[in-house]
Design a protein around this motif. Structure first.
Motif, PDB file in Angstrom:
ATOM      1  N   LYS A 118       0.815  -1.206   0.000  1.00 46.01           N
ATOM      2  CA  LYS A 118       0.000   0.000   0.000  1.00 46.01           C
ATOM      3  C   LYS A 118       0.853   1.263   0.000  1.00 46.01           C
ATOM      4  N   THR A 119       1.934   1.290   0.783  1.00 47.32           N
ATOM      5  CA  THR A 119       2.800   2.475   0.877  1.00 47.32           C
ATOM      6  C   THR A 119       4.219   2.208   0.394  1.00 47.32           C
ATOM      7  N   LEU A 120       4.473   1.019  -0.161  1.00 44.20           N
ATOM      8  CA  LEU A 120       5.845   0.656  -0.514  1.00 44.20           C
ATOM      9  C   LEU A 120       6.425   1.546  -1.606  1.00 44.20           C
ATOM     10  N   ASP A 121       5.658   1.829  -2.655  1.00 43.68           N
ATOM     11  CA  ASP A 121       6.183   2.663  -3.740  1.00 43.68           C
ATOM     12  C   ASP A 121       6.543   4.056  -3.233  1.00 43.68           C
ATOM     13  N   LYS A 122       5.704   4.608  -2.362  1.00 41.50           N
ATOM     14  CA  LYS A 122       5.977   5.933  -1.796  1.00 41.50           C
ATOM     15  C   LYS A 122       7.266   5.922  -0.988  1.00 41.50           C
ATOM     16  N   ARG A 123       7.462   4.882  -0.195  1.00 38.77           N
ATOM     17  CA  ARG A 123       8.683   4.774   0.601  1.00 38.77           C
ATOM     18  C   ARG A 123       9.919   4.657  -0.295  1.00 38.77           C
ATOM     19  N   LEU A 124       9.821   3.881  -1.351  1.00 36.43           N
ATOM     20  CA  LEU A 124      10.957   3.720  -2.256  1.00 36.43           C
ATOM     21  C   LEU A 124      11.278   5.029  -2.975  1.00 36.43           C
ATOM     22  N   GLU A 125      10.240   5.764  -3.356  1.00 38.76           N
ATOM     23  CA  GLU A 125      10.457   7.073  -3.989  1.00 38.76           C
ATOM     24  C   GLU A 125      11.145   8.028  -3.032  1.00 38.76           C
ATOM     25  N   GLN A 126      10.723   8.038  -1.780  1.00 37.27           N
ATOM     26  CA  GLN A 126      11.341   8.903  -0.768  1.00 37.27           C
ATOM     27  C   GLN A 126      12.795   8.515  -0.517  1.00 37.27           C
ATOM     28  N   THR A 127      13.072   7.224  -0.488  1.00 35.27           N
ATOM     29  CA  THR A 127      14.436   6.762  -0.245  1.00 35.27           C
ATOM     30  C   THR A 127      15.354   7.124  -1.403  1.00 35.27           C
ATOM     31  N   SER A 128      14.893   6.898  -2.618  1.00 35.04           N
ATOM     32  CA  SER A 128      15.685   7.274  -3.789  1.00 35.04           C
ATOM     33  C   SER A 128      15.934   8.776  -3.820  1.00 35.04           C
ATOM     34  N   GLY A 129      14.934   9.571  -3.457  1.00 34.80           N
ATOM     35  CA  GLY A 129      15.092  11.030  -3.414  1.00 34.80           C
ATOM     36  C   GLY A 129      16.097  11.468  -2.372  1.00 34.80           C
ATOM     37  N   ALA A 130      16.117  10.792  -1.219  1.00 35.33           N
ATOM     38  CA  ALA A 130      17.090  11.119  -0.177  1.00 35.33           C
ATOM     39  C   ALA A 130      18.506  10.817  -0.637  1.00 35.33           C
ATOM     40  N   VAL A 131      18.689   9.715  -1.357  1.00 34.18           N
ATOM     41  CA  VAL A 131      20.017   9.377  -1.884  1.00 34.18           C
ATOM     42  C   VAL A 131      20.447  10.406  -2.930  1.00 34.18           C
ATOM     43  N   ASP A 132      19.532  10.809  -3.800  1.00 37.51           N
ATOM     44  CA  ASP A 132      19.853  11.840  -4.798  1.00 37.51           C
ATOM     45  C   ASP A 132      20.263  13.150  -4.127  1.00 37.51           C
ATOM     46  N   GLY A 133      19.596  13.498  -3.036  1.00 37.27           N
ATOM     47  CA  GLY A 133      19.958  14.703  -2.297  1.00 37.27           C
ATOM     48  C   GLY A 133      21.355  14.617  -1.724  1.00 37.27           C
ATOM     49  N   ALA A 134      21.726  13.448  -1.227  1.00 37.14           N
ATOM     50  CA  ALA A 134      23.077  13.252  -0.700  1.00 37.14           C
ATOM     51  C   ALA A 134      24.118  13.380  -1.800  1.00 37.14           C
ATOM     52  N   ALA A 186      24.833   4.843  -7.825  1.00 36.63           N
ATOM     53  CA  ALA A 186      24.395   3.494  -8.174  1.00 36.63           C
ATOM     54  C   ALA A 186      23.282   3.023  -7.249  1.00 36.63           C
ATOM     55  N   LEU A 187      23.356   3.410  -5.985  1.00 32.92           N
ATOM     56  CA  LEU A 187      22.318   3.021  -5.031  1.00 32.92           C
ATOM     57  C   LEU A 187      20.985   3.656  -5.388  1.00 32.92           C
ATOM     58  N   SER A 188      21.004   4.909  -5.813  1.00 28.53           N
ATOM     59  CA  SER A 188      19.774   5.573  -6.232  1.00 28.53           C
ATOM     60  C   SER A 188      19.131   4.836  -7.407  1.00 28.53           C
ATOM     61  N   ALA A 189      19.957   4.427  -8.371  1.00 30.95           N
ATOM     62  CA  ALA A 189      19.450   3.672  -9.513  1.00 30.95           C
ATOM     63  C   ALA A 189      18.863   2.339  -9.068  1.00 30.95           C
ATOM     64  N   ALA A 190      19.488   1.721  -8.081  1.00 27.67           N
ATOM     65  CA  ALA A 190      18.992   0.441  -7.576  1.00 27.67           C
ATOM     66  C   ALA A 190      17.622   0.594  -6.928  1.00 27.67           C
ATOM     67  N   PHE A 191      17.423   1.668  -6.186  1.00 28.20           N
ATOM     68  CA  PHE A 191      16.107   1.903  -5.597  1.00 28.20           C
ATOM     69  C   PHE A 191      15.064   2.160  -6.681  1.00 28.20           C
ATOM     70  N   GLY A 192      15.494   2.790  -7.788  1.00 29.74           N
ATOM     71  CA  GLY A 192      14.584   2.973  -8.908  1.00 29.74           C
ATOM     72  C   GLY A 192      14.150   1.645  -9.499  1.00 29.74           C
ATOM     73  N   SER A 193      15.086   0.704  -9.632  1.00 30.18           N
ATOM     74  CA  SER A 193      14.744  -0.627 -10.130  1.00 30.18           C
ATOM     75  C   SER A 193      13.831  -1.360  -9.151  1.00 30.18           C
ATOM     76  N   ALA A 194      14.079  -1.146  -7.864  1.00 34.14           N
ATOM     77  CA  ALA A 194      13.244  -1.789  -6.846  1.00 34.14           C
ATOM     78  C   ALA A 194      11.798  -1.314  -6.938  1.00 34.14           C
ATOM     79  N   ARG A 195      11.579  -0.079  -7.330  1.00 36.44           N
ATOM     80  CA  ARG A 195      10.201   0.412  -7.515  1.00 36.44           C
ATOM     81  C   ARG A 195       9.502  -0.382  -8.612  1.00 36.44           C
ATOM     82  N   GLN A 196      10.228  -0.749  -9.654  1.00 43.94           N
ATOM     83  CA  GLN A 196       9.639  -1.560 -10.715  1.00 43.94           C
ATOM     84  C   GLN A 196       9.298  -2.953 -10.197  1.00 43.94           C
ATOM     85  N   ASP A 197      10.172  -3.514  -9.373  1.00 47.77           N
ATOM     86  CA  ASP A 197       9.895  -4.823  -8.786  1.00 47.77           C
ATOM     87  C   ASP A 197       8.668  -4.777  -7.889  1.00 47.77           C
TER      88      ASP A 197
END
Length: 329
Positions: free
Chosen positions: A95-111, A137-148
């Protein structure tokens, strides 16, 4: 994957009711111009003044940070990432997994944005650059995880992290962080669980009201995945039961009433999250199931039902796809 299709058959003591499910495989562009003379003026005695000099890019070069300053910048960059990873690890369903993954990827991009502009102490310049690339690379990995997660291959936050760990995507960034010896750089703030395949025993009740009736519901799961079936009467979850793959179970004593029947299939049952963590699907039986007991002076009649959670030839009731957030967990 092919969604299972249902056969349901109701059998009464004196009256037979049947319902069966069918099988199905279901710029505006233009020239840029500039004019004028830069750096030339009329000085004393008619001499032209010398043009001023500056950095080739027009912006000042970054000042090399002291170790203390660099440490503070690292803390500032990694803090939001660690917080986001912690929240992801506590996400128990789709229910909230995609939102969490988007937030995590965004935090990595900010770093990455913050750290890429820094000039670290000279002794860790090479390690710093490697760390920034590992974060990219970690940010890209979280992007792939959103597809999964969208494909429902991973259905919980811990399962996402486990999958990324098995692929080496977490260890790479932590290895780069270790290279910054003496500086706080780790961004994985939780212990990532190993992959598991947890199962309940066949016929295990996860929740159940009292069942005083004579009627029963026979469940047959001939699929390749375990299932959890939920019976809903009105707005109340009456029964939730676990049925293993290639197994049958009979719910005895089902109360009279009209029931909606939901079921979820998957691998690795997380009892705390009440969800399968991998390969999950959510469906609802295509019609209500009615249980009714009739008393007369001479006899008592009641209705029994059988629901088959796999494809059956000649069926005529199709299951309905359910959004994860609408499933009565």
């Amino acid at each position: 994957m092919t969604s299972p299709r249902i056969l349901a058959c109701a059998v009464a003591t004196l009256v037979a009711l049947t319902a069966c499910t069918a099988s199905s495989d279901e710029k505006v562009t233009g020239p840029a111009t500039a004019g004028g003379v830069a750096g030339v003026g009329q000085g004393t005695g008619g001499q032209a003044s010398s043009p001023s000099t500056g950095s080739p890019t027009g912006s000042p070069a970054a000042v090399t940070l002291t170790p203390e300053e660099y440490r503070a910048e690292l803390e500032k960059a990694r803090g939001p990432v660690r917080d986001a990873v912690k929240k992801l690890a506590a996400t128990g369903g789709l229910k909230t997994l995609d939102k969490r993954l988007e937030q995590t990827s965004g935090a990595v991009d900010g770093a990455v944005t913050l750290l890429a502009e820094l000039a670290p102490p000279a002794e860790v310049k090479v390690q710093h650059d490697g760390y920034v690339e590992a974060l990219r690379a970690l940010s890209a990995a979280f992007g792939s995880a959103r597809q999964d997660a969208e494909a429902q291959r991973f259905c919980t936050g811990p399962a996402v992290l486990t999958g990324m760990d098995r692929a080496g995507e977490l260890s790479e960034v932590e290895k780069a962080a270790d290279g910054l010896s003496g500086y706080p750089a780790s961004v994985i703030s939780v212990k990532v669980p190993k992959q598991r395949t947890r199962r309940l025993s066949n016929g295990r009740f996860i929740a159940s009201e009292g069942r005083p009736s004579r009627a029963y519901l026979q469940l047959s799961n001939g699929t390749r995945r375990d299932a959890v079936i939920v019976l809903v009467r009105g707005k109340r979850k009456a029964v939730t039961v676990y049925v293993r793959k290639k197994s049958n179970f009979k719910i005895q004593g089902v109360r009279d009433g009209n029931y909606k029947v939901y079921y979820t299939f998957g691998e690795d049952w997380d009892s705390k999250a009440r969800s399968f963590t991998r390969s999950c699907d959510f469906e609802q039986f295509g019609k209500s199931v009615r249980f009714r007991t009739v008393y007369t002076a001479a006899q008592t009649r009641w209705t029994n039902w059988k629901i088959t959670l796999h494809s059956v030839a000649g069926g005529n009731v199709k299951p309905k796809r359910v959004k994860p957030g609408d499933f009565p967990s």
